[in-house]
Write an enzyme that holds these catalytic residues in place. Structure first.
Site, PDB file in Angstrom:
ATOM      1  N   LYS A 288     -12.343 105.933  88.341  1.00 22.57           N
ATOM      2  CA  LYS A 288     -11.019 106.458  88.679  1.00 22.57           C
ATOM      3  C   LYS A 288     -11.110 107.425  89.858  1.00 22.57           C
ATOM      4  O   LYS A 288     -12.091 108.167  89.980  1.00 22.57           O
ATOM      5  CB  LYS A 288     -10.422 107.195  87.471  1.00 22.57           C
TER       6      LYS A 288
ATOM      7  N   TYR B  25     -15.791 112.980  86.114  1.00 22.95           N
ATOM      8  CA  TYR B  25     -16.714 113.158  84.996  1.00 22.95           C
ATOM      9  C   TYR B  25     -18.093 113.617  85.467  1.00 22.95           C
ATOM     10  O   TYR B  25     -18.870 114.150  84.671  1.00 22.95           O
ATOM     11  CB  TYR B  25     -16.892 111.853  84.201  1.00 22.95           C
TER      12      TYR B  25
ATOM     13  N   HIS C 113      -6.331 108.446  88.462  1.00 22.55           N
ATOM     14  CA  HIS C 113      -6.632 109.170  87.227  1.00 22.55           C
ATOM     15  C   HIS C 113      -5.397 109.873  86.638  1.00 22.55           C
ATOM     16  O   HIS C 113      -5.185 109.824  85.419  1.00 22.55           O
ATOM     17  CB  HIS C 113      -7.743 110.187  87.487  1.00 22.55           C
TER      18      HIS C 113
ATOM     19  N   ASP D 277     -16.524 102.731  80.970  1.00 22.69           N
ATOM     20  CA  ASP D 277     -15.443 103.457  81.626  1.00 22.69           C
ATOM     21  C   ASP D 277     -15.918 104.845  82.033  1.00 22.69           C
ATOM     22  O   ASP D 277     -16.340 105.647  81.189  1.00 22.69           O
ATOM     23  CB  ASP D 277     -14.242 103.584  80.681  1.00 22.69           C
TER      24      ASP D 277
END
Length: 277
Positions: free
Chosen positions: A76, A51, A109, A46
């Site tokens: 996401k 990120y 998200h 994931d």
């Protein structure tokens, strides 16, 4: 899926119940962390555009040599990329970084309600699903009102809602809504943050009873509730420990004791108020 049980999403897709998360894993550590997870046996990874480590995930997946049909990859779309056209472009960017031809699960998200774009974003995810570019679509950090709105306006139920969920924030009401609607609950920060939860004396007693770590007890609790769970670590020993949660079972008394720990206390933002770009 390396012996990890799967859950069946509302469109029939099987998803491993235990996966590996890379939230806050620096890009330069991501390849090693994901490689260690894959070697341990994880097959579900994931990540998210925000990120900043999708490229590292992609490198690790490619180097592993594991066929994509044996993997389950989630990413996401970030808040700043919401809206129909921007979401489609953001998906293409994520796909390229991940070095994949399709993504297994694509999530919104955050709802970022002040933007008023999450319905249009959901329409874009449905387009990707219809085009066969993703196997399943879902949301993250959606409250009941957000879920019901996308269902009412678009007519498609999210397969997953990935939410903050741990023994201090058990989300019982939202989990009941998920069960009613056919949405699978996925827990982020399943072990809390900062290690405070893992020092909890009730969890420590249950762990001692089973000869396990407190982290293993918490992950086992998630699994027995039916949650999908994605612990993260960059330490190979911890990565392996978090995977070793199938050789024991909590009893009813353990589950009841953990239920008393709920404080409705969030680590992350309130989804009704979080609108960051």
């Amino acid at each position: 899926m390396s012996g990890v049980p799967t859950v069946t999403l509302n469109n029939g897709v099987a998803m491993p119940q235990l996966g590996f998360g890379v939230f806050q894993v620096p890009e330069d550590e991501t390849v090693a962390a994901v490689t260690s997870a894959l070697e341990t046996g994880y097959r579900s990874i994931d990540t998210a555009a925000i990120y900043g480590n999708e490229a590292g995930v992609g490198i690790a997946l490619e180097k592993s040599g594991i066929p994509h049909d044996e993997l389950f990859v989630t990413t996401k779309v970030w808040n700043a990329d919401q809206g129909y056209d921007k979401t489609l472009a953001a998906f293409d960017a994520s796909l390229e970084k991940l070095r994949l031809e399709r993504i297994d699960l694509y999530l919104i998200h955050w709802p970022t309600p002040a933007r008023e774009l999450y319905v249009d974003t959901w329409k874009a995810l449905n387009k990707l699903l219809g085009d066969g570019r993703v196997r399943a679509i879902g949301v993250s950090n959606f409250q009941e009102s957000h879920l019901r709105r996308v269902i009412d306006e678009v007519g498609v139920v999210p397969s997953v809602n990935q939410i903050e969920l741990h023994p201090l924030l058990q989300q019982e009401k939202l989990r009941a809504v998920h069960a009613e609607l056919g949405v699978r609950t996925e827990a982020w920060s399943p072990l809390g943050q900062g290690g405070d939860l893992l020092k909890n004396p009730v969890l420590a007693e249950i762990a001692a009873k089973h000869g396990r770590s407190t982290a293993q007890v918490v992950l086992r609790w998630h699994l027995q509730l039916g949650n999908v769970v994605i612990p993260k670590s960059v330490t190979p020993e911890r990565i392996a420990e978090n995977f070793d949660v199938f050789g024991f079972e909590l009893d009813a008394a353990d589950i009841e004791r953990i239920a008393t720990l709920n404080q409705n206390g969030r680590i992350g933002p309130d989804p009704d108020e979080f609108n960051a770009a």
